[in-house]
Write a protein that holds these residues in place. Structure first.
Motif, mmCIF file in Angstrom:
data_model
loop_
_atom_site.group_PDB
_atom_site.id
_atom_site.type_symbol
_atom_site.label_atom_id
_atom_site.label_comp_id
_atom_site.label_asym_id
_atom_site.label_seq_id
_atom_site.Cartn_x
_atom_site.Cartn_y
_atom_site.Cartn_z
ATOM 1 N N GLU A 113 -11.935 -19.093 -16.578
ATOM 2 C CA GLU A 113 -11.513 -20.122 -15.634
ATOM 3 C C GLU A 113 -12.678 -20.990 -15.155
ATOM 4 O O GLU A 113 -12.466 -22.046 -14.562
ATOM 5 N N LEU A 114 -13.880 -20.539 -15.371
ATOM 6 C CA LEU A 114 -15.047 -21.318 -14.957
ATOM 7 C C LEU A 114 -15.344 -22.348 -16.049
ATOM 8 O O LEU A 114 -16.198 -22.134 -16.913
ATOM 9 N N VAL A 115 -14.617 -23.446 -16.004
ATOM 10 C CA VAL A 115 -14.683 -24.424 -17.089
ATOM 11 C C VAL A 115 -15.402 -25.708 -16.683
ATOM 12 O O VAL A 115 -15.480 -26.642 -17.486
ATOM 13 N N ASN A 116 -15.926 -25.779 -15.463
ATOM 14 C CA ASN A 116 -16.659 -26.973 -15.061
ATOM 15 C C ASN A 116 -17.806 -27.237 -16.032
ATOM 16 O O ASN A 116 -18.514 -26.305 -16.426
ATOM 17 N N PRO A 117 -18.040 -28.483 -16.432
ATOM 18 C CA PRO A 117 -19.229 -28.781 -17.226
ATOM 19 C C PRO A 117 -20.475 -28.331 -16.479
ATOM 20 O O PRO A 117 -20.542 -28.408 -15.245
ATOM 21 N N ALA A 118 -21.476 -27.854 -17.203
ATOM 22 C CA ALA A 118 -22.678 -27.323 -16.566
ATOM 23 C C ALA A 118 -23.916 -27.767 -17.325
ATOM 24 O O ALA A 118 -23.920 -27.826 -18.554
ATOM 25 N N SER A 119 -24.978 -28.052 -16.568
ATOM 26 C CA SER A 119 -26.240 -28.441 -17.175
ATOM 27 C C SER A 119 -27.378 -27.799 -16.398
ATOM 28 O O SER A 119 -27.179 -27.197 -15.345
ATOM 29 N N CYS A 120 -28.582 -27.936 -16.940
ATOM 30 C CA CYS A 120 -29.735 -27.207 -16.421
ATOM 31 C C CYS A 120 -30.918 -28.156 -16.259
ATOM 32 O O CYS A 120 -31.297 -28.850 -17.220
ATOM 33 N N THR A 121 -31.503 -28.179 -15.070
ATOM 34 C CA THR A 121 -32.627 -29.088 -14.833
ATOM 35 C C THR A 121 -33.861 -28.698 -15.638
ATOM 36 O O THR A 121 -34.683 -29.568 -15.973
ATOM 37 N N HIS B 68 -31.143 -24.440 -12.137
ATOM 38 C CA HIS B 68 -32.430 -24.337 -12.822
ATOM 39 C C HIS B 68 -32.480 -23.002 -13.537
ATOM 40 O O HIS B 68 -32.277 -21.961 -12.907
ATOM 41 N N PHE B 69 -32.768 -23.031 -14.839
ATOM 42 C CA PHE B 69 -32.545 -21.851 -15.693
ATOM 43 C C PHE B 69 -31.106 -21.354 -15.477
ATOM 44 O O PHE B 69 -30.861 -20.160 -15.253
ATOM 45 N N PHE B 70 -30.188 -22.294 -15.554
ATOM 46 C CA PHE B 70 -28.831 -22.063 -15.057
ATOM 47 C C PHE B 70 -28.033 -21.087 -15.907
ATOM 48 O O PHE B 70 -27.030 -20.542 -15.450
ATOM 49 N N HIS B 71 -28.471 -20.847 -17.134
ATOM 50 C CA HIS B 71 -27.753 -19.881 -17.957
ATOM 51 C C HIS B 71 -27.766 -18.494 -17.313
ATOM 52 O O HIS B 71 -26.804 -17.722 -17.478
ATOM 53 N N ILE B 72 -28.820 -18.190 -16.566
ATOM 54 C CA ILE B 72 -28.897 -16.886 -15.896
ATOM 55 C C ILE B 72 -27.847 -16.797 -14.789
ATOM 56 O O ILE B 72 -27.116 -15.808 -14.671
ATOM 57 N N ASP B 73 -27.754 -17.847 -13.981
ATOM 58 C CA ASP B 73 -26.778 -17.861 -12.898
ATOM 59 C C ASP B 73 -25.346 -17.840 -13.430
ATOM 60 O O ASP B 73 -24.496 -17.101 -12.916
ATOM 61 N N LEU B 74 -25.084 -18.651 -14.457
ATOM 62 C CA LEU B 74 -23.731 -18.706 -15.007
ATOM 63 C C LEU B 74 -23.302 -17.360 -15.567
ATOM 64 O O LEU B 74 -22.143 -16.942 -15.399
ATOM 65 N N LYS B 75 -24.208 -16.687 -16.225
ATOM 66 C CA LYS B 75 -23.863 -15.378 -16.793
ATOM 67 C C LYS B 75 -23.499 -14.402 -15.678
ATOM 68 O O LYS B 75 -22.535 -13.631 -15.798
ATOM 69 N N ALA B 76 -24.256 -14.434 -14.585
ATOM 70 C CA ALA B 76 -23.961 -13.548 -13.458
ATOM 71 C C ALA B 76 -22.638 -13.902 -12.805
ATOM 72 O O ALA B 76 -21.849 -13.015 -12.443
ATOM 73 N N LEU B 77 -22.362 -15.193 -12.647
ATOM 74 C CA LEU B 77 -21.104 -15.615 -12.034
ATOM 75 C C LEU B 77 -19.910 -15.226 -12.910
ATOM 76 O O LEU B 77 -18.882 -14.742 -12.408
ATOM 77 N N ARG B 78 -20.050 -15.428 -14.204
ATOM 78 C CA ARG B 78 -18.951 -15.074 -15.107
ATOM 79 C C ARG B 78 -18.723 -13.558 -15.119
ATOM 80 O O ARG B 78 -17.588 -13.093 -15.231
ATOM 81 N N LYS B 79 -19.801 -12.802 -14.995
ATOM 82 C CA LYS B 79 -19.648 -11.352 -14.941
ATOM 83 C C LYS B 79 -18.798 -10.952 -13.729
ATOM 84 O O LYS B 79 -17.927 -10.090 -13.822
ATOM 85 N N GLU B 80 -19.035 -11.597 -12.592
ATOM 86 C CA GLU B 80 -18.272 -11.267 -11.393
ATOM 87 C C GLU B 80 -16.807 -11.685 -11.529
ATOM 88 O O GLU B 80 -15.932 -11.065 -10.932
ATOM 89 N N LEU B 81 -16.545 -12.710 -12.310
ATOM 90 C CA LEU B 81 -15.158 -13.113 -12.539
ATOM 91 C C LEU B 81 -14.417 -12.148 -13.453
ATOM 92 O O LEU B 81 -13.191 -12.104 -13.457
ATOM 93 N N GLY B 82 -15.151 -11.389 -14.247
ATOM 94 C CA GLY B 82 -14.529 -10.402 -15.126
ATOM 95 C C GLY B 82 -13.555 -11.045 -16.095
ATOM 96 O O GLY B 82 -13.891 -11.982 -16.829
#
Length: 218
Positions: A132-140, A113-127
């Protein structure tokens, strides 16, 4: 990080056929708590994730990690997520949390939910490995907006939906709402919301992964 799908977009496309029915996909519904909402310098504090096989929520196999970001946690954010300095100090290292999350989400479509915020944080941690985080993603939240604008809704429902936070959507979709800002609780609520939304999408002709990504890709 062996759990991540690390072989590029071609591999991702093969693993997630666009004609896969929504009700047959495997999902990982994710929520995070962060040190702040400032994407320039925020860090992960906790990750919660719920697995779904089709529309069945796997309540017996949740994912939850408190993360020690190695930086000071602003006092004002503690009042929101309720993670005290002692809780955070005992958390796992970000790299370990991301590796374990990668194994949990392998082969699953990501929802939040508002998943762009979570994805950005997760990608930041991956550096340098964020590709590699290529799973399809959607937002409720985006799914709801599409349903609201394309569907015929009651006037009172439309007025309620001027807000699209989890508490507002829980009320509108007749879901029990507990304490907000706990990553696992919010992930579980988002999973139940997604169950309700899939039924609406199917009635509106959005039947497969390709259709979902066309209307609400994150």
């Amino acid at each position: 990080m062996p759990g991540w799908l690390g072989f590029g977009r071609q591999r991702a496309s093969a693993a997630f056929p666009k004609d896969s029915p929504l009700a047959a996909l495997r999902y990982a519904v994710i929520d995070t708590e962060l040190t702040s909402l400032d994407s320039r310098n925020n860090r992960l504090l906790s990750i919660g994730a719920i697995a779904m096989d089709g529309m069945r929520i796997l309540v017996g196999d949740p994912f939850y990690r408190v993360v020690n970001p190695g930086v000071a946690v602003p006092r004002e954010s503690v009042m929101i997520h309720k993670l005290r300095p002692n809780d955070v100090e005992q958390g796992v290292a970000p790299a370990d949390a991301m590796s374990e999350l990668g194994a949990f989400i392998a082969g699953r479509v990501l929802m939040g939910h508002f998943f762009h915020i979570d994805l950005k944080a997760l990608r930041k941690e991956l550096g340098g490995r964020q590709h590699e985080l290529v799973n399809p993603a959607s937002c409720t939240a985006r799914v709801h907006r599409w349903i609201q604008h394309r569907g015929r809704v009651r006037e009172d429902f439309e007025q309620e939906m001027e807000r699209v936070d989890l508490e507002a959507l829980a009320k509108a979709y007749d879901l029990e709402f507990r304490d907000a800002h706990h990553a696992l609780e919010d992930a579980f609520l988002t999973a139940r919301l997604w169950q309700k939304q899939v039924a609406k999408l199917q009635g509106m002709g959005v039947l497969d992964l390709g259709g979902l990504l066309r209307i609400a890709q994150t």
